[in-house]
Design a protein around this motif. Structure first.
Motif, PDB file in Angstrom:
ATOM      1  N   GLY A  37       0.819  -1.209   0.000  1.00  0.00           N
ATOM      2  CA  GLY A  37       0.000   0.000   0.000  1.00  0.00           C
ATOM      3  C   GLY A  37       0.850   1.254   0.000  1.00  0.00           C
ATOM      4  O   GLY A  37       1.623   1.509  -0.910  1.00  0.00           O
ATOM      5  N   ALA A  38       0.724   2.046   1.047  1.00  0.00           N
ATOM      6  CA  ALA A  38       1.453   3.315   1.139  1.00  0.00           C
ATOM      7  C   ALA A  38       2.952   3.100   1.358  1.00  0.00           C
ATOM      8  O   ALA A  38       3.749   3.999   1.114  1.00  0.00           O
ATOM      9  N   TYR A  39       3.339   1.918   1.805  1.00  0.00           N
ATOM     10  CA  TYR A  39       4.752   1.628   2.083  1.00  0.00           C
ATOM     11  C   TYR A  39       5.459   0.970   0.898  1.00  0.00           C
ATOM     12  O   TYR A  39       6.560   0.445   1.043  1.00  0.00           O
ATOM     13  N   HIS A  40       4.841   0.993  -0.255  1.00  0.00           N
ATOM     14  CA  HIS A  40       5.388   0.306  -1.430  1.00  0.00           C
ATOM     15  C   HIS A  40       6.766   0.834  -1.815  1.00  0.00           C
ATOM     16  O   HIS A  40       7.702   0.066  -2.035  1.00  0.00           O
ATOM     17  N   THR A  41       6.921   2.150  -1.867  1.00  0.00           N
ATOM     18  CA  THR A  41       8.201   2.739  -2.265  1.00  0.00           C
ATOM     19  C   THR A  41       9.289   2.424  -1.233  1.00  0.00           C
ATOM     20  O   THR A  41      10.422   2.100  -1.592  1.00  0.00           O
ATOM     21  N   ALA A  42       8.926   2.498   0.044  1.00  0.00           N
ATOM     22  CA  ALA A  42       9.908   2.189   1.094  1.00  0.00           C
ATOM     23  C   ALA A  42      10.347   0.736   1.026  1.00  0.00           C
ATOM     24  O   ALA A  42      11.536   0.425   1.210  1.00  0.00           O
ATOM     25  N   LEU A  43       9.420  -0.161   0.729  1.00  0.00           N
ATOM     26  CA  LEU A  43       9.774  -1.580   0.613  1.00  0.00           C
ATOM     27  C   LEU A  43      10.681  -1.824  -0.591  1.00  0.00           C
ATOM     28  O   LEU A  43      11.639  -2.602  -0.516  1.00  0.00           O
ATOM     29  N   ALA A  95       7.339 -14.842   5.297  1.00  0.00           N
ATOM     30  CA  ALA A  95       7.130 -13.909   6.410  1.00  0.00           C
ATOM     31  C   ALA A  95       6.957 -12.484   5.895  1.00  0.00           C
ATOM     32  O   ALA A  95       6.077 -11.746   6.364  1.00  0.00           O
ATOM     33  N   TRP A  96       7.804 -12.082   4.929  1.00  0.00           N
ATOM     34  CA  TRP A  96       7.658 -10.751   4.345  1.00  0.00           C
ATOM     35  C   TRP A  96       6.313 -10.620   3.634  1.00  0.00           C
ATOM     36  O   TRP A  96       5.663  -9.568   3.712  1.00  0.00           O
ATOM     37  N   PHE A  97       5.882 -11.660   2.930  1.00  0.00           N
ATOM     38  CA  PHE A  97       4.616 -11.600   2.205  1.00  0.00           C
ATOM     39  C   PHE A  97       3.450 -11.418   3.174  1.00  0.00           C
ATOM     40  O   PHE A  97       2.545 -10.607   2.926  1.00  0.00           O
ATOM     41  N   ALA A  98       3.482 -12.148   4.281  1.00  0.00           N
ATOM     42  CA  ALA A  98       2.416 -12.009   5.283  1.00  0.00           C
ATOM     43  C   ALA A  98       2.439 -10.606   5.895  1.00  0.00           C
ATOM     44  O   ALA A  98       1.381  -9.996   6.103  1.00  0.00           O
ATOM     45  N   GLY A  99       3.633 -10.084   6.160  1.00  0.00           N
ATOM     46  CA  GLY A  99       3.732  -8.727   6.709  1.00  0.00           C
ATOM     47  C   GLY A  99       3.257  -7.672   5.736  1.00  0.00           C
ATOM     48  O   GLY A  99       2.574  -6.712   6.118  1.00  0.00           O
ATOM     49  N   ILE A 100       3.596  -7.845   4.469  1.00  0.00           N
ATOM     50  CA  ILE A 100       3.183  -6.877   3.446  1.00  0.00           C
ATOM     51  C   ILE A 100       1.671  -6.915   3.266  1.00  0.00           C
ATOM     52  O   ILE A 100       1.019  -5.869   3.159  1.00  0.00           O
ATOM     53  N   GLU A 101       1.099  -8.112   3.267  1.00  0.00           N
ATOM     54  CA  GLU A 101      -0.356  -8.213   3.125  1.00  0.00           C
ATOM     55  C   GLU A 101      -1.084  -7.635   4.329  1.00  0.00           C
ATOM     56  O   GLU A 101      -2.192  -7.130   4.197  1.00  0.00           O
ATOM     57  N   PRO A 105      -4.532  -2.297   2.780  1.00  0.00           N
ATOM     58  CA  PRO A 105      -5.958  -2.289   3.135  1.00  0.00           C
ATOM     59  C   PRO A 105      -6.610  -3.557   2.599  1.00  0.00           C
ATOM     60  O   PRO A 105      -6.093  -4.218   1.697  1.00  0.00           O
ATOM     61  N   SER A 106      -7.735  -3.906   3.162  1.00  0.00           N
ATOM     62  CA  SER A 106      -8.370  -5.164   2.759  1.00  0.00           C
ATOM     63  C   SER A 106      -8.752  -5.111   1.276  1.00  0.00           C
ATOM     64  O   SER A 106      -9.239  -4.109   0.765  1.00  0.00           O
ATOM     65  N   HIS A 107      -8.480  -6.200   0.610  1.00  0.00           N
ATOM     66  CA  HIS A 107      -8.777  -6.325  -0.806  1.00  0.00           C
ATOM     67  C   HIS A 107      -9.141  -7.770  -1.091  1.00  0.00           C
ATOM     68  O   HIS A 107      -8.873  -8.667  -0.286  1.00  0.00           O
ATOM     69  N   ALA A 108      -9.727  -7.995  -2.206  1.00  0.00           N
ATOM     70  CA  ALA A 108     -10.117  -9.357  -2.587  1.00  0.00           C
ATOM     71  C   ALA A 108      -8.879 -10.120  -3.050  1.00  0.00           C
ATOM     72  O   ALA A 108      -8.015  -9.576  -3.729  1.00  0.00           O
ATOM     73  N   TRP A 109      -8.799 -11.377  -2.639  1.00  0.00           N
ATOM     74  CA  TRP A 109      -7.681 -12.216  -3.056  1.00  0.00           C
ATOM     75  C   TRP A 109      -7.899 -12.630  -4.500  1.00  0.00           C
ATOM     76  O   TRP A 109      -8.881 -13.245  -4.845  1.00  0.00           O
TER      77      TRP A 109
END
Length: 189
Positions: A37-43, A95-101, A105-109
């Protein structure tokens, strides 16, 4: 107790796992939304900085070890344990994927868990293979630089010119003969 990663491998596992997670997220969701989300650039910046730090540390260790090794394959074999194993990368990427998700914000899988897991494993395998190829390339480059013979620069002697005062004196001396002598015909008799 069985460990799949040594302490010296942990920073590489953590940061390369982030790269694998971002790659798996992009592959599984396509362009539907940004990871984090908003942290995309930082990641993304953290992943790029992690890859850069990994490359610089491998290059530094290769340069320090190049004098003690016989050839590039021995140097690459000594640096290969620094490349994280696939299992450690897959766990870190999960672990990173779970943290990023959890940041998003909630979205459809759009992708199933099996597909995401396959992409995580595939990204981990590709990063491991790229790391091994990088180790071989860095070892070959370090060895090529270290074995380049030292070539002395040939000495070039410069010819010394006359000083400025003697050059001025020479011009004054030759100025007397700048015009031809008067002709005898032109003199009055």
């Amino acid at each position: 107790m069985v460990t799949i990663v040594r302490l010296r491998q942990f920073p590489a596992v953590a940061l390369l796992g982030l790269l694998a997670s971002l790659a798996a997220h992009a592959a599984s969701y396509g362009g539907s939304h940004e990871a984090g989300g908003a942290y995309h650039t930082a990641l993304q910046l953290l992943a790029v900085a992690g890859v850069g730090a990994f490359v610089v540390s491998l290059a530094a260790l290769a340069w320090l070890g190049v004098r003690r090794r016989a050839d590039g394959s021995v140097l690459a074999a000594s640096l290969r344990p620094l490349v994280p194993p696939v299992a450690a990368l897959a766990i870190s990427a999960s672990a990173w994927f779970a943290g990023i998700e959890s940041l998003e914000p909630s979205h459809a899988w759009h992708a199933s868990f099996v597909l995401v897991a396959l992409f995580l494993v595939a990204a981990s395998v590709l990063i491991n293979l790229a790391g091994r190829a990088l180790v071989r390339a860095i070892a070959a480059i370090a060895l090529a630089i270290a074995q380049t013979p030292f070539a002395r620069r040939p000495v070039c002697y410069r010819r010394r010119f006359a000083s400025c005062s003697s050059a001025r004196r020479t011009l004054v001396v030759y100025r007397r003969f700048a015009r031809p002598p008067p002709s005898l015909m032109l003199l009055p008799v």
